[in-house]
Write a protein that holds these residues in place. Sequence first.
Motif, PDB file in Angstrom:
ATOM      1  N   THR A 193       0.831  -1.171   0.000  1.00 14.65           N
ATOM      2  CA  THR A 193       0.000   0.000   0.000  1.00 14.65           C
ATOM      3  C   THR A 193       0.867   1.222   0.000  1.00 14.65           C
ATOM      4  N   SER A 194       0.268   2.380  -0.031  1.00  9.58           N
ATOM      5  CA  SER A 194       1.015   3.605  -0.098  1.00  9.58           C
ATOM      6  C   SER A 194       1.845   3.815   1.141  1.00  9.58           C
ATOM      7  N   PHE A 225      -4.924  13.038  -4.418  1.00 10.03           N
ATOM      8  CA  PHE A 225      -4.198  12.304  -3.384  1.00 10.03           C
ATOM      9  C   PHE A 225      -5.059  12.144  -2.138  1.00 10.03           C
ATOM     10  N   LYS A 280      -6.653   8.496  -0.700  1.00  8.93           N
ATOM     11  CA  LYS A 280      -6.197   8.086   0.629  1.00  8.93           C
ATOM     12  C   LYS A 280      -7.372   7.921   1.587  1.00  8.93           C
ATOM     13  N   THR A 296      -7.579   0.111  -2.100  1.00  5.16           N
ATOM     14  CA  THR A 296      -6.174   0.187  -1.700  1.00  5.16           C
ATOM     15  C   THR A 296      -5.263   0.072  -2.911  1.00  5.16           C
ATOM     16  N   GLU A 302      -5.204   3.344  -4.517  1.00  3.56           N
ATOM     17  CA  GLU A 302      -4.369   4.214  -3.689  1.00  3.56           C
ATOM     18  C   GLU A 302      -2.889   3.992  -3.967  1.00  3.56           C
ATOM     19  N   SER A 303      -2.466   2.729  -4.020  1.00  2.00           N
ATOM     20  CA  SER A 303      -1.051   2.427  -4.194  1.00  2.00           C
ATOM     21  C   SER A 303      -0.550   2.814  -5.576  1.00  2.00           C
ATOM     22  N   VAL A 329      -1.048   7.216  -5.594  1.00  2.00           N
ATOM     23  CA  VAL A 329      -0.364   8.067  -4.621  1.00  2.00           C
ATOM     24  C   VAL A 329       1.134   8.156  -4.879  1.00  2.00           C
ATOM     25  N   PHE A 331      -3.163  15.629   4.446  1.00  2.00           N
ATOM     26  CA  PHE A 331      -4.131  14.544   4.346  1.00  2.00           C
ATOM     27  C   PHE A 331      -4.808  14.271   5.689  1.00  2.00           C
TER      28      PHE A 331
END
Length: 368
Positions: free
Chosen positions: A30-31, A141, A145, A227, A230-231, A234, A250
């Motif tokens: 993940t991020s 972003f 998130k 997710t 997101e990954s 981001v 964030f």
Amino acid sequence: MSTSPSHKGSYRPLGGQYSEEKNDFSTSTTSLPDSSSTCTIQSSSPKEEFKVIDSESQAPSSPSSNSPSRLKIFFAISSQIFFAILVTILNKQALNVVRAPLFMLSLQMAFTAMMVKSYWRFSSNASQTLDLSSVKQLKKFIFVKILGIVCKTYCLSFVPVSFYQISRGLLLPFTILLSYLLLHQKTHAFPLVGCFFVMLGFVFGVQFEQHVPAIGIVLGIWSSLTTAIESVAVKHYVHEFPTFDLIYIFATYMSGFCFFLSVFSLELYSVVQTVNGAQVAKFSLILLASSCSNFYLNIATFTQIKVTSPVSYMISVATRGVLQTLFAVAFLRETLYMNRIYGVVLILGGTTLYTLAKERERRLANYI
């Protein structure tokens, strides 16, 4: 003291081979905060210095290279594993006391923003670069998130920790698919064998599960997709902006957004009407511990990425998944059924196989 948002022009996204290698790494995680986003560039040509750093970090290590000590690597990996497991278990305990995921996230993010602000205030070598008005630049972003973290938390509220790894088992396949569709990143046949084992572990674990509601499985699939988004998305921002600025902006906006949703959805009203004083006290203590652990998890993750390779990180993820399941049985008194054992083993084994295969491809490409 904040500087002008235009300062971000010195933080450029990396191009070429480095971007492709970072894409490979992001398909397995993940991020995460990246050390390159916070380094101070003194060279007159930032792009050239980034290339030098990249070539040194990716080249095969030699005995004469200035590599970190084994003790430092061990401390970074063990700290990241410890805090990641601690955050998951504490969040689950808090949700078992009061099922209010939005309100819990609102308080956690407020604590994170406060800690980052305190770090800037008392640090002599770090300062805030972007102010809260930079939300227009970071709207994508912030959106991905918030979406990813809210979905993960809702999934955790409906499934036991021992099943959490299985319910989100499609994270790797979704990330590979999105990387291909959005980034045009191709994956060869051998790494896809690991992806097949991951999907097999998810199907096996879900098919024979009789103690988890269907909504938990649906949220796990949805959480895996969000997710993955997101990954993939981001990683562009962590190369353009300082990491702590991204975390602060964030966390601030997510805290307000989750609090608004908690009030608007009547979640907070339901909590006020149903909980008693003892539950509030227990929830508050657990939430304070989880918020502190979450802040230190960011530091530990930052350190681990700085001193270890992507393969080491994925091996630590596999280890964390196994230990997380065992801790759920030991401390949360959850039952570890056979389908969960087989599912976790297949998912973690497939993820590790995929990562090792991608690392082998990267090394062969460097030698050609």
